[in-house]
Motif scaffolding. Structure first.
Motif, mmCIF file in Angstrom:
data_model
loop_
_atom_site.group_PDB
_atom_site.id
_atom_site.type_symbol
_atom_site.label_atom_id
_atom_site.label_comp_id
_atom_site.label_asym_id
_atom_site.label_seq_id
_atom_site.Cartn_x
_atom_site.Cartn_y
_atom_site.Cartn_z
ATOM 1 N N THR A 185 3.807 1.172 -8.178
ATOM 2 C CA THR A 185 4.068 2.397 -7.424
ATOM 3 C C THR A 185 3.232 2.469 -6.138
ATOM 4 O OG1 THR A 185 2.508 3.444 -8.926
ATOM 5 C CG2 THR A 185 4.817 3.863 -9.342
ATOM 6 N N MET A 186 2.125 1.704 -6.111
ATOM 7 C CA MET A 186 1.266 1.723 -4.926
ATOM 8 C C MET A 186 1.997 1.134 -3.715
ATOM 9 S SD MET A 186 -1.655 2.742 -3.928
ATOM 10 C CE MET A 186 -3.012 2.800 -5.091
ATOM 11 N N LEU A 187 2.815 0.108 -3.979
ATOM 12 C CA LEU A 187 3.562 -0.559 -2.909
ATOM 13 C C LEU A 187 4.354 0.459 -2.088
ATOM 14 C CD1 LEU A 187 4.592 -3.344 -1.779
ATOM 15 C CD2 LEU A 187 6.446 -3.150 -3.426
ATOM 16 N N LEU A 188 5.070 1.313 -2.794
ATOM 17 C CA LEU A 188 5.898 2.311 -2.117
ATOM 18 C C LEU A 188 5.021 3.373 -1.448
ATOM 19 C CD1 LEU A 188 8.868 2.609 -1.781
ATOM 20 C CD2 LEU A 188 8.956 4.059 -3.790
ATOM 21 N N LEU A 189 4.018 3.820 -2.177
ATOM 22 C CA LEU A 189 3.139 4.885 -1.666
ATOM 23 C C LEU A 189 2.509 4.493 -0.327
ATOM 24 C CD1 LEU A 189 1.891 7.647 -2.232
ATOM 25 C CD2 LEU A 189 0.089 6.510 -3.527
ATOM 26 N N LEU A 190 2.123 3.218 -0.213
ATOM 27 C CA LEU A 190 1.440 2.772 1.001
ATOM 28 C C LEU A 190 2.382 2.636 2.200
ATOM 29 C CD1 LEU A 190 -1.092 0.158 -0.407
ATOM 30 C CD2 LEU A 190 -1.557 2.462 0.393
ATOM 31 N N THR A 191 3.693 2.701 1.954
ATOM 32 C CA THR A 191 4.612 2.663 3.091
ATOM 33 C C THR A 191 4.891 4.081 3.611
ATOM 34 O OG1 THR A 191 6.610 2.782 1.729
ATOM 35 C CG2 THR A 191 5.761 0.590 2.223
ATOM 36 N N TYR A 192 4.324 5.065 2.935
ATOM 37 C CA TYR A 192 4.469 6.451 3.381
ATOM 38 C C TYR A 192 3.356 6.799 4.368
ATOM 39 C CZ TYR A 192 8.416 7.646 0.507
ATOM 40 O OH TYR A 192 9.688 7.713 0.012
ATOM 41 N N PRO A 193 3.554 7.872 5.141
ATOM 42 C CA PRO A 193 2.505 8.242 6.105
ATOM 43 C C PRO A 193 1.274 8.828 5.417
ATOM 44 C CG PRO A 193 4.373 9.753 6.256
ATOM 45 C CD PRO A 193 4.762 8.709 5.287
ATOM 46 N N VAL A 194 0.623 7.982 4.663
ATOM 47 C CA VAL A 194 -0.535 8.403 3.876
ATOM 48 C C VAL A 194 -1.665 7.428 4.175
ATOM 49 C CG1 VAL A 194 -1.422 8.653 1.525
ATOM 50 C CG2 VAL A 194 0.946 9.234 2.014
ATOM 51 N N LEU A 246 12.801 0.154 0.702
ATOM 52 C CA LEU A 246 13.220 -0.020 -0.689
ATOM 53 C C LEU A 246 12.721 -1.385 -1.132
ATOM 54 C CD1 LEU A 246 14.824 0.659 -3.248
ATOM 55 C CD2 LEU A 246 16.868 -0.173 -2.130
ATOM 56 N N PRO A 247 11.698 -1.421 -1.991
ATOM 57 C CA PRO A 247 11.159 -2.718 -2.422
ATOM 58 C C PRO A 247 12.137 -3.470 -3.328
ATOM 59 C CG PRO A 247 9.706 -0.905 -3.064
ATOM 60 C CD PRO A 247 10.995 -0.310 -2.610
ATOM 61 N N GLU A 248 11.867 -4.749 -3.495
ATOM 62 C CA GLU A 248 12.764 -5.601 -4.284
ATOM 63 C C GLU A 248 12.918 -5.060 -5.706
ATOM 64 O OE1 GLU A 248 11.550 -9.655 -4.355
ATOM 65 O OE2 GLU A 248 13.267 -10.281 -5.561
ATOM 66 N N SER A 249 11.801 -4.839 -6.390
ATOM 67 C CA SER A 249 11.931 -4.192 -7.702
ATOM 68 C C SER A 249 11.146 -2.891 -7.598
ATOM 69 C CB SER A 249 11.394 -5.083 -8.807
ATOM 70 O OG SER A 249 10.153 -5.618 -8.424
ATOM 71 N N ILE A 275 7.383 -11.468 4.763
ATOM 72 C CA ILE A 275 7.706 -11.111 6.149
ATOM 73 C C ILE A 275 7.924 -9.602 6.242
ATOM 74 C CG2 ILE A 275 9.434 -11.352 7.998
ATOM 75 C CD1 ILE A 275 9.795 -14.272 7.038
ATOM 76 N N MET A 276 8.633 -9.069 5.247
ATOM 77 C CA MET A 276 8.877 -7.632 5.233
ATOM 78 C C MET A 276 7.570 -6.861 5.080
ATOM 79 S SD MET A 276 12.121 -6.090 3.257
ATOM 80 C CE MET A 276 13.611 -6.528 4.108
ATOM 81 N N LYS A 277 6.694 -7.346 4.209
ATOM 82 C CA LYS A 277 5.402 -6.678 4.011
ATOM 83 C C LYS A 277 4.553 -6.741 5.279
ATOM 84 C CE LYS A 277 4.882 -7.000 -0.980
ATOM 85 N NZ LYS A 277 4.166 -7.664 -2.072
ATOM 86 N N LEU A 278 4.699 -7.831 6.022
ATOM 87 C CA LEU A 278 3.974 -7.935 7.295
ATOM 88 C C LEU A 278 4.504 -6.894 8.276
ATOM 89 C CD1 LEU A 278 3.865 -11.823 7.604
ATOM 90 C CD2 LEU A 278 1.851 -10.352 7.674
ATOM 91 N N MET A 279 5.835 -6.734 8.284
ATOM 92 C CA MET A 279 6.443 -5.751 9.188
ATOM 93 C C MET A 279 6.060 -4.329 8.781
ATOM 94 S SD MET A 279 10.271 -7.274 9.521
ATOM 95 C CE MET A 279 10.661 -8.804 10.371
ATOM 96 N N LEU A 280 5.846 -4.132 7.483
ATOM 97 C CA LEU A 280 5.487 -2.806 6.980
ATOM 98 C C LEU A 280 3.988 -2.547 7.080
ATOM 99 C CD1 LEU A 280 7.786 -2.832 3.876
ATOM 100 C CD2 LEU A 280 7.723 -0.943 5.480
ATOM 101 N N GLY A 281 3.243 -3.583 7.442
ATOM 102 C CA GLY A 281 1.786 -3.422 7.543
ATOM 103 C C GLY A 281 1.100 -3.361 6.197
ATOM 104 N N LEU A 282 1.799 -3.804 5.151
ATOM 105 C CA LEU A 282 1.181 -3.801 3.827
ATOM 106 C C LEU A 282 0.239 -4.977 3.678
ATOM 107 C CD1 LEU A 282 4.285 -2.882 1.659
ATOM 108 C CD2 LEU A 282 2.317 -1.439 2.142
ATOM 109 N N THR A 283 0.441 -5.966 4.518
ATOM 110 C CA THR A 283 -0.425 -7.119 4.502
ATOM 111 C C THR A 283 -0.679 -7.553 5.945
ATOM 112 O OG1 THR A 283 -0.703 -9.313 3.540
ATOM 113 C CG2 THR A 283 1.521 -8.731 4.143
ATOM 114 N N GLN A 284 -1.851 -8.104 6.202
ATOM 115 C CA GLN A 284 -2.237 -8.508 7.557
ATOM 116 C C GLN A 284 -1.811 -9.948 7.807
ATOM 117 O OE1 GLN A 284 -4.072 -7.317 10.171
ATOM 118 N NE2 GLN A 284 -5.519 -5.758 9.461
ATOM 119 N N ALA A 285 -1.378 -10.229 9.010
ATOM 120 C CA ALA A 285 -1.050 -11.613 9.359
ATOM 121 C C ALA A 285 -2.349 -12.419 9.462
ATOM 122 C CB ALA A 285 -0.314 -11.640 10.681
ATOM 123 N N SER A 286 -2.313 -13.668 8.979
ATOM 124 C CA SER A 286 -3.498 -14.527 9.097
ATOM 125 C C SER A 286 -3.675 -14.953 10.541
ATOM 126 C CB SER A 286 -3.366 -15.752 8.203
ATOM 127 O OG SER A 286 -3.011 -15.388 6.907
#
Lengths: 275, 307
Positions: free
Chosen positions: A90-99, B85-88, B48-59
């Protein structure tokens, strides 16, 4: 786009609702309330003879109870706050929100500390009301009792943030569980035993009274005990700790630091974590 | 389109210890575009998607989304314009669909009145009061889409969005996305379902082992791949020989029957073929041109380069 967001209240409210839904709040209130009532009435037997206010006697017994129970409740609430959301996905989704990440921890903290507040307020508050009622409306010692309730909340908050720190350090919930139990044992049980053993072995050579007090203050559970046992004169006399001059400020500061420092460390650690 | 791209990746790499998951990718995704990432499992699409979302930093390299590094703390405010919408997709199982959407709406600063319309769009209104742990996979996926489209995002990321959905739901799903696109949204989709995705994509990026193998529109990719257009001409009986003879110097004839001629036409010679067929007059009764499908293009690039 001018959208109004109430991030921290939203996150806190979710935790609070979770607490109501999974009966956490109810269970904690019943646990604290029942134990407080039982202890207070067991402990009130001597008060009649010594002419000591029932509420002050209760502060002594409830402080000893809270010292073990409150940290345990707080750690159980907090240990999987972050790692649990990572593990559930659930953290994955939460972190894509403006939080912001600090807001996530802050929101959980507000929610969890409200749960603690409710449990302490209702659990110990009921006991207070019953004690006053059964002692013909004698309210003496109410300040000490309320201070005990407030400091219990601070103690709970300290262990909540310790829980978040644990949660931010590990990648598996099971490891967090182990660490939480170990932390509880270390800070609440073994710390005092260690301190006592050291004192006995030292025979007054190295460990001065000042150092001993400092070591006590360094631990949030002991700071809580010092606050309640020595900070208020009547209670201090009751437990025979009147010669210990710590005051209220130092233990209070210790507990506040134990809230702020682990909180900040958890935020720093969480900021670095990638999903 | 000369405006700044909505998403820009400049020589972006992502390494975990010694493992390189994304390897020097350069990409530009323009506003309003539907951009599809295609590749095997583990090719690096999700990263790549996570990089675009800023969930992970590019090396190394630079990721810019709406002109800003999405991994920056200050990007947080812009996240209200994103949908993902994540994969799972995982939800808080003890909450109901409605409670969840209200929660996410509140985090996004979206009015609660919009929640019911989102639930309606994904056809979940009837189950909104049920707990998410009673939902089927398809229902969870629809709820996932509902939270992604909350607040009509300008930029939508969908990671394998139609896994677990039956064909009719897939159609509804793409309809919702089409509506959002019509309103100007940029959509980034990663997918395995090549046949359904080819109609959705303005441009397709083929990713293999973290590298960008090819990128372009379906036509551009088939041209780059040099894959021919398989063409069948329906010819009046008795005239197939003459038709074949006329076309043979320019096109490879594959099969001749009494009433049809099959040939392969390079992508860039389609018009020339049509002209010549027109010159043949009324003996050609019909023409059926099968442009290479994404499936063939995919196999060409993925297997071709492996060899």
């Amino acid at each position: 786009m001018n959208r109004r967001r109430h991030t921290i209240p939203t996150l806190a409210l979710k935790e609070l609702r979770d607490g109501i839904r999974n009966r956490w709040i109810a269970a904690t209130i019943i646990l604290l309330g029942t134990l407080a009532l039982v202890l207070s009435f067991l402990g009130s037997a001597p008060s009649g003879e010594l002419k000591v206010a029932a509420l002050e006697v209760s502060v002594v017994s409830l402080t000893s109870l809270s010292m073990y129970l409150i940290p345990l409740i707080a750690l159980m609430l907090a240990f999987d706050a972050l790692v649990g959301e990572f593990e559930n996905g659930t953290m994955l989704l939460l972190l894509t929100y403006p939080v912001r990440r600090w807001q996530i921890i802050a929101g959980k903290f507000v929610g969890h500390s409200t749960i603690m507040l409710l449990a302490i307020l209702i659990g110990y508050g009921t006991t207070m009301a019953v004690l006053i009622f059964t002692n013909d409306g004698d309210t003496s010692g109410w300040q000490a009792y309320l201070a005990m309730m407030a400091s219990s909340l601070l103690l709970g908050c300290a262990f909540l943030t310790v829980g978040y720190l644990i949660s931010s350090l590990v990648r598996e919930r099971s490891v967090a569980t182990g660490l939480a139990v170990a932390t509880w044992l270390l800070l609440v049980v073994f710390y005092d035993l260690g301190l006592l053993s050291a004192l006995m072995l030292d025979e007054g050579k190295y460990i001065s009274e000042g150092l001993f007090t400092t070591l006590m203050l360094a631990n949030p559970a002991d700071a809580y005990r010092l606050f309640n046992f020595t900070g208020i004169t009547e209670v201090a006399n009751l437990v025979g700790a009147s010669e210990i001059k710590v005051g209220l400020a130092a233990p209070l500061l210790s507990m506040l630091l134990w809230i702020v420092v682990p909180f900040l460390l958890a935020v720093i650690r969480f900021q670095k974590r990638e999903v | 389109m000369n405006s700044t791209p909505t998403i820009e990746l400049k020589a972006v790499s992502k390494r975990y210890d010694k493992l390189t998951v994304v390897d020097g990718i350069d990409l530009q995704i323009n506003k309003g575009e539907s951009f599809v990432l295609v590749g095997h499992n583990g090719a690096g699409k999700t990263t790549i998607m996570k990089l675009m979302l800023g969930l992970t930093q590019a090396s190394s390299g630079q990721v810019l989304v709406m002109g800003e590094n999405p991994a920056n703390k200050s990007f947080s405010a812009r996240r209200g314009m994103l949908g993902y919408l994540p994969e799972s997709v995982s939800f808080y199982h003890h909450m109901t669909g409605l409670e969840l959407l209200n929660y996410y709406a509140s985090l996004k600063g979206v009015a609660k009145t919009e929640v019911s319309s989102c639930l309606e769009q994904v056809n979940l209104s009837a189950s909104a009061g049920k707990r998410v742990n009673t939902y089927s996979k398809g229902m969870r996926q629809r709820l996932g889409l509902a939270q992604a489209i909350l607040g009509k995002p300008e930029l939508l990321f969908l990671d394998e969005p139609t896994t677990g959905l039956d064909p009719s739901l897939r159609r509804d799903f793409y309809q919702i996305i089409s509506d959002l696109r019509a309103a100007g949204a940029t959509v980034v989709i990663s997918s395995h379902s090549l046949s359904e995705i080819e109609t959705q994509a303005d441009r397709i990026a083929l990713i293999r082992s973290g590298k960008l193998v090819a990128c372009g529109s379906l036509d551009a990719l088939s041209e780059q791949a040099g894959l021919p257009v398989h063409t069948r001409l329906a010819v009046a009986t008795g005239h197939t020989g003459r038709v074949a003879a006329q076309l043979e110097p320019h096109f490879e004839i594959q099969k001749i029957t009494d009433h049809s001629v099959d040939l392969v036409c390079p992508v860039n010679k389609k018009i020339s073929l049509l002209r010549q067929v027109a010159d043949l007059g009324e003996v050609v009764l019909d023409i059926n041109m099968n442009a290479p499908r994404l499936n063939e293009i995919y196999l060409h690039f993925m297997n071709g380069e492996k060899a």
